[in-house]
Structures are given as C-alpha cells and as structure tokens.
Design an enzyme around this catalytic site. Structure first.
Site, short mmCIF file in Angstrom:
data_model
loop_
_atom_site.label_atom_id
_atom_site.label_comp_id
_atom_site.label_asym_id
_atom_site.label_seq_id
_atom_site.Cartn_x
_atom_site.Cartn_y
_atom_site.Cartn_z
N TYR A 112 -2.55 -1.23 10.24
CA TYR A 112 -2.55 -1.44 8.79
C TYR A 112 -1.23 -0.99 8.20
O TYR A 112 -0.62 -1.70 7.38
CB TYR A 112 -3.70 -0.66 8.17
N SER A 131 0.84 -1.20 0.00
CA SER A 131 0.00 0.00 0.00
C SER A 131 0.87 1.25 0.00
O SER A 131 2.03 1.22 0.44
CB SER A 131 -0.90 0.00 1.24
#
Length: 285
Positions: A167, A154
C-alpha cells in the site's frame, strides 16, 4: 470599489456554487471519501458520474444527486475508458477527474511478500490512477478548455510505518506520476494534484482497526476519537470524509487555478510534527 463592497463580493463568490456546469467523474465514488465528494460536488453545481464496483450503493447515490453511475473496475483500462465516455456522452465534456479508487492490500513482512498479491494491488491503486489520468487527459486535451485531475494518495506516502509495504509503495508512486503528468499537461491548462488523507474512518481503516484491536463492532466515531487523541496535532479532532471532500473540492474548483503538481495533505498536522512532543516544556511560560 470600497472595502466593504469588495468584502461582500468575495463573500458572495465563496458562497456561490463553485462547480456550476462542470462535469466530474469520481472513481471509488460509491462510499467513503468518494461518496462524500460526490455529494459535495453535486451541492456545488457539478454533474457527477460515479464509477465503482459497488453497483447498488453507487447507483443509489447517483440517483440521489441526479448523477450517473457506471460499473468500473479501475484495474481494467477499458472500464475507465467507458466511464469517461459516459461523461462525454451525457454532458459532452469532462472537467474534473477524481481518481479515488483504491484497496488496502496484503499485510506482512517484506521477506514474505507475495508478488501476485502485490501486483493485484498495484493494478488497482497505481494502474487505476494511470488509466484515469490517461483517459481524462485525452478528453480534456481534445476539448481544449483545461481541467482538474485529482488523485488520492495517503499520509503513508509521506511517513513510513503507517501502512503495509504494498500500500505504501502504491501511494508514494501516485505522487510521482501526478507530478510527472502535471509537467506535460500544464501546457494544455490541465492541473494534476494529489490529496493525502490520514486517519479517515472509511471502511478500509475501520477494518484495520477492528483487526488490530480485536473489536469487530468498532465504529467510525470510536476510530475518529482514537485518531484525534493519538494521530493529530489538533487534540481531540479526528478526521472525517467531509474534511477530505472539501480539500478535493478546492483542488477541483477555479479557486486553486494556479496550483498543480501539489500534494494537499489532510492529516491534522500528523506527518509534520510529533503529535505529543516530549519538548512541550519549550512552550511553557
């Protein structure tokens, strides 16, 4: 060969199916980036196994592309092993492993983080990736013809402040394990790379925006417009799941045959420069 003939040959190569005869396994393949990639792989000649916990969506998609579906909770190593075994039983080989499954996990202050929630997220986002690399590597090494392993990271792994702590941690760790695995598996002709999307209006991002903006009916096109205006150097151009799918297709295909231990960032330039530079006067005149 003259120049025109050479150009025509290159054009034919690019227009041909780029994964003909290859077998791909995609975790988190029932919707979003995984589903877009499954469809694109199939259009390019691949035999696709979709692994997910969304059984109805996954099975319907697999049927539509003449693929296979398997229920797979990536946090369970036995499930990932079974998914790889399905590919081997079905077609006798595994050429491409796309470790895409992931969850957003908890928000909140680092001072209040709940370790049980952190560990649940890591069991999926990180351990799930490791399970996928491990069992794909075993199958690819045994066959002896190389392969391509791709992991979804990401933009949050590159730039802080784009996601919650848990995350962010998980996605940056993915970059590390992919590079480390690439060091070992290159001796077997196996490439290991990452793709790092930004601002793609999947269900995960839509949920976050709906909560942040207080709009329960916020749609993907609205989020894509917001990203295009505020999170991209390409003014007005937001991300789509197909943008990421095409990046994954490149990493899966022989066209990226000399690329490994790489992180392909699909972010419209967002993590490389300020989106709206206060120094824009430098570009005038």
């Amino acid at each position: 060969m003259d120049l025109n003939a050479h150009v025509n040959a290159d054009e034919q190569k690019l227009s041909a199916e780029r994964l003909t005869g290859k077998v791909a396994l995609i975790t988190g393949g029932a919707r979003g980036i995984g589903a877009a990639t499954a469809k694109l792989f199939a259009r390019n000649g691949a035999h696709v196994v979709i692994a997910d916990v969304l059984d109805e969506l996954g099975a319907t998609l697999a049927d539509s592309i003449t693929g296979r579906y398997v229920h797979c909770d990536v946090s369970k190593e036995s499930d990932v092993r079974a998914a790889v075994e399905l590919a081997l039983t079905w077609k006798g080989q595994l050429d491409i492993m796309f470790n895409n499954a992931g969850v957003s996990g908890p928000n909140g202050s680092i001072a209040n983080i709940k370790m049980d929630q952190m560990n649940t997220l890591l069991s999926i986002n990180l351990n799930g990736i490791i399970h996928g690399i491990k069992h794909a590597a075993q199958a690819m090494i045994q066959r002896g013809k190389g392969g391509s392993i791709i992991c979804t990271s990401s933009s949050a792994a590159i730039m802080a402040g784009l996601a919650a702590h848990a995350y962010t941690l998980s996605k940056e760790a993915i970059l590390g394990i992919a590079k480390s695995a690439a060091c070992e598996l290159g001796a077997h002709g196996i490439r290991v790379n990452c793709v790092s999307p930004h601002g793609v209006p999947t269900e995960m991002l839509l949920s976050g925006y709906r909560k942040f903006l207080g709009k329960k009916d916020l749609g993907s096109e609205e989020v894509r417009k917001i990203v295009g205006e505020e999170g991209s150097l390409l003014l007005g151009r937001g991300a789509t799941v197909d943008d990421v799918a095409h990046a994954v297709l490149f990493l899966a295909s022989d066209e990226s045959g000399f690329i490994t231990a790489h992180n392909l960032v699909v972010d419209g330039g967002y993590t490389s420069a300020r989106t709206r530079s206060q120094m824009s006067f430098l570009y005038q005149g």
